[in-house]
Scaffold this active site. Structure first.
Site, mmCIF file in Angstrom:
data_model
loop_
_atom_site.group_PDB
_atom_site.id
_atom_site.type_symbol
_atom_site.label_atom_id
_atom_site.label_comp_id
_atom_site.label_asym_id
_atom_site.label_seq_id
_atom_site.Cartn_x
_atom_site.Cartn_y
_atom_site.Cartn_z
ATOM 1 C CB SER A 135 -0.889 -0.019 1.242
ATOM 2 O OG SER A 135 -1.902 0.954 1.125
ATOM 3 C CD GLU A 136 -0.784 3.734 -3.511
ATOM 4 O OE1 GLU A 136 -0.747 2.499 -3.367
ATOM 5 O OE2 GLU A 136 -1.621 4.320 -4.216
#
Lengths: 218, 231
Positions: free
Chosen positions: A46-47
């Site tokens: 998840s960025e």
């Protein structure tokens, strides 16, 4: 019959390989996590700073400090790691992510994609999409084949502002699996009961069709 | 060495109209709630704000936008704020949209003394218009510039009197790179301890980057989209 959202996600899940680090975009791509084959291990990135996204929390156990890039509450898996945004995009830009799955408004037979802006109507920003498409080794677009008005989303040129160029490798739609090759779109599979003619009719660019095109096995 | 100030009001002392400030957080996760409230009360205007997101209408940065204190935003995604979208479409607010990874790296680079660098994000799109580009190993890249600010405001979980910081879970996000990029960096923390009580192995931001620190109060930690498992 055309596939629903879960059908598209299920077909994309067949592209996952054991040991893959994967970034899933918001919308249909997020659903891919529900169909990871049981015999393989895939780590979701998840960025906003998490490697190893777990399932949504149980009711009453949501932690405001623990969210995904869609700002939904999530959990971690054993072996997860947290990090800051610049390190997160070092993973992405540095080519350490094996597969990126994202949605799109339009995709061209050159692999160009538009997904972030509708001038005058929607200006939410590109978030991490431009970084992801510019750097990922393998990009799959999850989309419906046509838009709400029945117009093709697979075309020769994007009319909306671009997210990236020459980057999409594969499209999984409600009708077909299409590879983006040096020579343009190439039909790989059809959704169960969908004819090659229907796919060609609903695609706004030439499509290479070689031999019998098999149905997806879901 | 003691960098502790009493509260958010004291922490923003010296900040003037028209200055640039960075604000940590991703969505509403890890935002410096106390300092945002102090900025709203300060009435400072004409500010340029570097922040990944723009809060929601009635919380976070949205509070500053509602009072028209922000002249310009530098962000990657502003989708959750209707007032923001209205000010943007009407031209009241100037907005520079930057790809998220480029934004994070511009901030990190600014804090690390790197004036410019090349990235592939945005090449061939409107983000690349007017920018220098260059080919490396057969691929095209854009020249992007480091970012610094008069003030960087970050939120950490734990901090000590020397300004050492530890973030919690995904509330780290933009806070860690921003802490490096402020001429004056303000850190608000949930738990403030005397120097020596934090384990040096666990510190994310060494105190050298932080000028002012205080323990915040009444954290709301609002959740944007509470999503739970179906039972």
């Amino acid at each position: 019959m055309s596939l629903d959202k879960n059908g598209i996600a299920k077909r994309i899940a067949q592209e996952l390989k054991d040991g893959y680090y994967v970034n899933l975009g918001i919308g249909i791509p997020t659903l891919v996590a529900n169909f990871v084959p049981e015999n393989i291990e895939v780590i979701l990135q998840s960025e906003n700073g998490l490697l190893g996204i777990g399932p949504f929390p149980e009711k009453g156990k949501a932690d405001p400090d623990l969210i995904n890039a869609g700002k939904q509450t999530v959990t971690t898996i054993p072996g997860s790691a947290f990090f800051d945004s610049s390190l997160s995009f070092a993973m992405i830009r540095g080519g350490h992510i094996d597969l990126t799955v994202l949605g799109a408004f339009e995709v061209t037979d050159k692999g160009d994609i538009s997904s972030w802006k509708i001038p005058g109507k929607m200006v939410k920003g590109m978030g991490g999409a431009m970084d992801l498409v510019a750097a990922a080794k393998n990009i799959i677009v999850a989309t419906t084949h046509t838009d709400r008005h029945g117009k093709p989303k697979l075309k020769t040129k994007c009319d909306l502002p671009l997210t990236g160029i020459n980057c999409v490798k594969k499209i999984v739609s409600d009708l077909a699996v299409i590879d983006v090759t040096d020579k343009g779109f190439k039909l790989v599979e059809r959704a169960p009961g969908v004819s090659v003619e229907e796919i060609l009719e609903k695609t706004g660019a030439p499509v290479i069709v070689e031999g019998d095109i098999p149905e997806m096995k879901l | 060495m003691n960098k502790v100030v009493k509260n958010a009001k004291e922490a923003i002392k010296g900040m003037r109209d028209g200055q640039t400030f960075m604000l940590g957080g991703f969505g509403l996760c890890g935002i410096p709630e106390n300092t945002i409230n102090a900025l709203v009360e300060s009435g400072l205007t004409n500010l340029t704000c570097i922040s990944n997101n723009a809060g929601v209408d009635d919380f976070g940065l949205g509070l500053l936008l509602k009072k028209h204190q922000i002249k310009k935003m530098i962000s990657s995604y502003v989708g959750e704020n209707k007032e923001f979208e209205r000010q943007l479409l009407s031209g009241e607010l100037e907005v520079d949209l930057v790809p998220q990874g480029t934004l994070a790296e511009r901030i990190r680079a600014g804090g690390a003394g790197i004036p410019a660098f090349y990235v592939p994000a945005g090449y061939g799109t409107e983000v690349g218009e007017g920018k220098e580009s260059r080919e490396f190993n057969g691929k095209m890249y854009l020249l992007e510039y480091g970012l610094t600010a008069d003030f960087a405001v970050v939120k950490a979980w734990k901090g000590d009197t020397m300004g050492n910081l530890i973030y919690r879970e995904t509330a780290n996000n933009f806070n860690q790179p921003m802490a490096m990029a402020g001429k004056i960096t303000i850190a608000e923390v949930e738990i403030l301890v005397p120097a020596g009580e934090l384990n040096p192995n666990e510190i994310h931001t060494p105190g050298i980057f932080v000028q002012r620190i205080f323990q915040g109060t009444n954290y709301e930690k609002r959740i944007e989209f509470e999503t739970v498992r179906e039972s």
